[in-house]
Scaffold this motif. Structure first.
Motif, PDB file in Angstrom:
ATOM      1  N   GLY A  34      49.745 -75.896  17.105  1.00 60.14           N
ATOM      2  CA  GLY A  34      49.298 -75.017  18.289  1.00 60.14           C
ATOM      3  C   GLY A  34      47.884 -75.444  18.397  1.00 60.14           C
ATOM      4  N   ASN A  36      43.921 -77.229  18.667  1.00 58.79           N
ATOM      5  CA  ASN A  36      43.899 -78.301  19.539  1.00 58.79           C
ATOM      6  C   ASN A  36      43.107 -79.289  18.688  1.00 58.79           C
ATOM      7  N   GLU A  76      45.915 -80.675  23.241  1.00 57.10           N
ATOM      8  CA  GLU A  76      46.003 -79.370  22.987  1.00 57.10           C
ATOM      9  C   GLU A  76      47.230 -79.302  22.619  1.00 57.10           C
ATOM     10  N   GLU A  77      46.578 -78.104  21.469  1.00 56.12           N
ATOM     11  CA  GLU A  77      48.283 -77.173  21.079  1.00 56.12           C
ATOM     12  C   GLU A  77      49.403 -78.132  20.968  1.00 56.12           C
TER      13      GLU A  77
HETATM   14  C1  LIG Z   1      42.851 -75.706  23.238  1.00 60.65           C
HETATM   15  O1  LIG Z   1      41.866 -76.100  24.593  1.00 60.65           O
HETATM   16  C2  LIG Z   1      42.185 -75.063  25.493  1.00 60.65           C
HETATM   17  C3  LIG Z   1      41.916 -76.019  26.764  1.00 60.65           C
HETATM   18  O2  LIG Z   1      40.377 -76.103  26.346  1.00 60.65           O
HETATM   19  C4  LIG Z   1      41.610 -73.755  25.342  1.00 60.65           C
HETATM   20  O3  LIG Z   1      42.301 -73.161  26.595  1.00 60.65           O
HETATM   21  C5  LIG Z   1      42.392 -73.017  24.095  1.00 60.65           C
HETATM   22  O4  LIG Z   1      42.416 -71.600  24.052  1.00 60.65           O
HETATM   23  C6  LIG Z   1      42.681 -73.757  22.992  1.00 60.65           C
HETATM   24  N1  LIG Z   1      43.801 -73.741  22.415  1.00 60.65           N
HETATM   25  C7  LIG Z   1      42.512 -73.004  20.698  1.00 60.65           C
HETATM   26  C8  LIG Z   1      43.758 -72.878  19.664  1.00 60.65           C
HETATM   27  O5  LIG Z   1      41.567 -73.017  20.339  1.00 60.65           O
END
Ligand SMILES: *[C@@H]1O[C@H](CO)[C@@H](O)[C@H](O)[C@H]1NC(C)=O
Ligand SMILES: *[C@@H]1O[C@H](CO)[C@@H](O)[C@H](O)[C@H]1NC(C)=O
Length: 230
Positions: A34, A36, A76-77
């Protein structure tokens, strides 16, 4: 025959004047599902395009066209299936489309799942077992009445149980915990949902609860720790 072979060798192994780039991971190379993750590929000279490769795959996983020395690749995630070995390469406009620099050193991205074995005593040794394997998978001595066992996420699916014992005589052994099943996620699905992720996260955080304290046999004082066995 020979010229073809030489041409291929040149394509596979570009001259040493195309020194390898450097690949790094943010926020870390060991992360939980999860998060990024950003992989940064830095070339020793301005480049025109960058490619991120995952080990075992011949085609680039991601491509970036940027006229600079640095390219960022966003994962991502991340899911456990994205753990593994990565490397990057760069290309310059005057090189052919399939010619890449020497690869960067490999970067191991570990997407871990943590299993917690919780018991009723402090300063004991916790032992984690996987499946039907008789040998323990991991040990942890802990000052807390629990221990966390990190597992590489991609290899985490399976069944687990644990127990704990005092580190020295008189040996107190707990019973084995109920079995915890960590399910594989559907990594073939490209449409990986948050729901799956949440489920995995929960499974990873579930406490392996141990029953009441047990089996303290005073006579075990005189026995070797061979009693500490599954
Ligand atoms: C990861 O990146 C996406 C797109 O930038 C964002 O919407 C999401 O909230 C982020 N997730 C985390 C866990 O930071
Ligand atoms: C656990 O060990 C620490 C350090 O050795 C000690 O200070 C503490 O009192 C111990 N706790 C228990 C409950 O035995």
């Amino acid at each position: 025959m020979a010229p073809v072979l030489i041409l291929q060798l040149l394509t596979l192994f570009p001259p040493a004047s195309y020194p390898k780039p450097w690949l790094g991971a943010w926020p870390a190379t060991v992360v939980t599902p999860g998060v990024n993750v950003t992989l940064r590929c830095r070339a020793p000279q301005p480049a025109w395009r960058f490619a991120l490769f995952k080990s075992g795959e011949t085609d680039p996983l991601l491509l970036r066209e940027v006229s600079s020395e640095l390219a960022e690749f966003f994962l991502e995630e991340v899911t456990p299936a994205q753990g593994g070995s990565y490397h990057c390469c760069y290309g310059k406009p005057d090189w052919g489309p399939s010619v890449w620099s020497q690869p960067s050193d490999a970067l191991e991205l570990l997407v871990t799942v943590t299993l917690r074995c919780a018991g009723g005593l402090r300063n004991v040794s916790f032992v984690l077992y996987r499946g039907d394997v008789a040998a323990p998978l991991q040990y942890r001595d802990s000052a807390q009445p629990w221990a966390d066992f990190p597992l590489p996420g991609a290899r985490a699916p399976g069944t687990y149980s644990c127990y704990y014992h005092t580190p020295s005589a008189p040996y107190v052994l707990s019973p084995r915990s109920p079995v915890l099943t960590v399910r594989a996620q559907d990594s073939s699905s490209s449409d990986y949902t948050r729901e799956n992720l949440a489920r995995l996260g929960l499974a990873g955080l579930v406490l392996i609860s141990l029953g009441a304290l047990v089996a303290f046999d005073c006579r075990s004082q005189n026995h070797a720790p061979a009693g500490v066995r599954p």
